[in-house]
Design an enzyme around this catalytic site. Structure first.
Site, short mmCIF file in Angstrom:
data_model
loop_
_atom_site.label_atom_id
_atom_site.label_comp_id
_atom_site.label_asym_id
_atom_site.label_seq_id
_atom_site.Cartn_x
_atom_site.Cartn_y
_atom_site.Cartn_z
N HIS A 1 0.79 -1.37 -0.09
CA HIS A 1 0.11 0.08 -0.22
C HIS A 1 0.98 1.28 0.06
O HIS A 1 2.02 1.19 0.22
CB HIS A 1 -1.02 0.07 1.22
CG HIS A 1 -0.31 0.17 2.50
ND1 HIS A 1 -0.14 -1.18 3.34
CD2 HIS A 1 0.04 0.93 3.25
CE1 HIS A 1 0.30 -0.85 4.49
NE2 HIS A 1 0.54 0.48 4.51
N HIS B 1 3.87 7.29 3.47
CA HIS B 1 4.86 6.05 3.17
C HIS B 1 4.65 5.08 2.39
O HIS B 1 3.36 5.06 1.70
CB HIS B 1 4.89 5.30 4.94
CG HIS B 1 3.61 4.76 5.17
ND1 HIS B 1 2.80 5.37 5.94
CD2 HIS B 1 3.12 3.32 4.80
CE1 HIS B 1 1.45 4.64 5.95
NE2 HIS B 1 2.01 3.46 5.54
N GLU C 1 7.55 1.23 5.13
CA GLU C 1 6.93 0.20 6.14
C GLU C 1 7.26 -0.93 5.49
O GLU C 1 7.03 -1.30 4.34
CB GLU C 1 5.50 0.53 6.05
CG GLU C 1 4.95 -0.63 7.04
CD GLU C 1 3.40 -0.26 6.96
OE1 GLU C 1 2.76 0.84 6.78
OE2 GLU C 1 2.50 -1.13 7.75
C1 LIG Z 1 -2.29 1.93 9.89
C2 LIG Z 1 -1.25 1.24 10.66
C3 LIG Z 1 0.06 1.01 9.81
C4 LIG Z 1 -0.12 -0.14 8.79
O1 LIG Z 1 -0.42 -1.32 9.18
O2 LIG Z 1 0.10 0.35 7.60
C5 LIG Z 1 0.73 2.50 9.32
O3 LIG Z 1 1.02 2.61 8.25
S1 LIG Z 1 0.68 3.54 10.69
C6 LIG Z 1 1.51 4.81 9.79
C7 LIG Z 1 1.91 5.79 10.92
N1 LIG Z 1 3.03 5.40 11.81
C8 LIG Z 1 4.28 5.74 11.45
O4 LIG Z 1 4.66 6.62 10.60
C9 LIG Z 1 5.13 5.12 12.39
C10 LIG Z 1 6.65 5.32 11.88
N2 LIG Z 1 7.08 6.87 11.98
C11 LIG Z 1 7.62 7.44 13.05
O5 LIG Z 1 8.23 6.70 13.96
C12 LIG Z 1 7.73 8.85 12.85
O6 LIG Z 1 6.65 9.44 12.06
C13 LIG Z 1 9.17 9.28 12.10
C14 LIG Z 1 9.17 8.81 10.66
C15 LIG Z 1 10.40 8.96 12.78
C16 LIG Z 1 9.12 10.98 12.01
O7 LIG Z 1 8.89 11.35 13.14
P1 LIG Z 1 8.67 13.15 13.40
O8 LIG Z 1 8.71 13.15 14.74
O9 LIG Z 1 7.30 13.19 12.73
O10 LIG Z 1 9.61 13.66 12.67
P2 LIG Z 1 11.11 14.06 12.86
O11 LIG Z 1 11.28 15.44 13.02
O12 LIG Z 1 11.61 12.84 13.75
O13 LIG Z 1 11.50 13.63 11.39
C17 LIG Z 1 12.89 13.37 11.38
C18 LIG Z 1 13.11 13.84 9.72
O14 LIG Z 1 12.29 12.97 8.81
C19 LIG Z 1 11.40 13.48 8.01
N3 LIG Z 1 10.12 12.63 7.81
C20 LIG Z 1 9.27 12.61 8.74
N4 LIG Z 1 8.08 11.85 8.44
C21 LIG Z 1 8.60 11.63 6.88
C22 LIG Z 1 7.68 10.98 6.03
N5 LIG Z 1 6.51 10.35 6.43
N6 LIG Z 1 8.39 10.79 4.74
C23 LIG Z 1 9.49 11.60 4.49
N7 LIG Z 1 10.18 12.16 5.44
C24 LIG Z 1 9.56 12.09 6.65
C25 LIG Z 1 11.15 14.73 8.65
O15 LIG Z 1 10.72 15.68 7.72
C26 LIG Z 1 12.41 15.11 9.41
O16 LIG Z 1 13.35 15.64 8.06
P3 LIG Z 1 14.17 17.02 8.18
O17 LIG Z 1 13.02 18.27 8.28
O18 LIG Z 1 14.93 17.22 7.25
O19 LIG Z 1 14.68 17.24 9.72
CO LIG Z 2 0.83 1.38 6.31
#
Ligand SMILES: CC[C@@H](C(=O)O)C(=O)SCCNC(=O)CCNC(=O)[C@H](O)C(C)(C)COP(=O)(O)OP(=O)(O)OC[C@H]1O[C@@H](n2cnc3c(N)ncnc32)[C@H](O)[C@@H]1OP(=O)(O)O
Ligand SMILES: [Co+2]
Length: 137
Positions: free
Chosen positions: A8, A81, A130
């Site tokens: 997905h 994602h 993921e």
């Molecule tokens: C429905 C259930 C399940 C399934 O079965 O399919 C799911 O899909 S659940 C989906 C939601 N769950 C998750 O996303 C869990 C994993 N994610 C995380 O642990 C956090 O979201 C993260 C990825 C660590 C980001 O944490 P956050 O606190 O939002 O941001 P940071 O400041 O730590 O981010 C660091 C850096 O990464 C960039 N970033 C964040 N999210 C994304 C993204 N989705 N795609 C691309 N880049 C991303 C963020 O912009 C930061 O970059 P800089 O700005 O350059 O520092």
């Molecule tokens: Co998902």
């Protein structure tokens, strides 16, 4: 470790009901599931089926939702994602850790009822990735 099919595409949205209406009325999607809460993952989820994959609409659920940060940067929502199937989540975890890719937490049950885990976007070319164990058919 063998990369499996694209299961997905995750799309974050501030309001899942608006996104469902968009996919139904504008994108002409004909197979849209019922939204449901997944408290363990901090999201409300709704699957939109397409012929070769699914769109996973996700809205934040609760204060600790992992998508709050993403929506703060992208208030209108957006592509969040990509999810690939793997045969064995623990083998995949070891594989990526061994190559210096940060694995975010431990495997947990995801929306399809199988184990999932996430790879840090900064270690995967900017794409939050993921991995999920494929459902048994
Ligand atoms: C429905 C259930 C399940 C399934 O079965 O399919 C799911 O899909 S659940 C989906 C939601 N769950 C998750 O996303 C869990 C994993 N994610 C995380 O642990 C956090 O979201 C993260 C990825 C660590 C980001 O944490 P956050 O606190 O939002 O941001 P940071 O400041 O730590 O981010 C660091 C850096 O990464 C960039 N970033 C964040 N999210 C994304 C993204 N989705 N795609 C691309 N880049 C991303 C963020 O912009 C930061 O970059 P800089 O700005 O350059 O520092
Ligand atoms: Co998902």
């Amino acid at each position: 470790m063998k990369l499996g099919r694209l299961n997905h595409v995750g799309v974050a949205t501030p309001l899942i009901t608006d996104s469902i209406a968009f996919y139904r009325d504008t994108m002409s999607a004909t197979a849209i599931g019922e939204p449901f809460d997944l408290p363990a993952q901090g999201v409300k989820v709704c699957f939109v089926d397409t012929p070769n994959t699914q769109i996973e609409l996700i809205e934040p659920l609760g204060e600790g939702s992992p998508i709050h940060g993403f929506l703060a940067k992208h208030p209108g929502g957006g592509q969040h994602h990509l999810c690939y199937e793997v045969e064995d989540i623990l083998i995949a975890k070891t594989w990526f850790e061994g190559r210096g890719v940060r694995v975010l937490g431990e495997p947990r049950i995801g929306a399809h009822g199988t184990l999932v885990l996430f790879l840090h976007p900064k270690d995967t070319g900017g794409v939050l990735t993921e991995l999920m164990e494929a459902p048994q058919h």
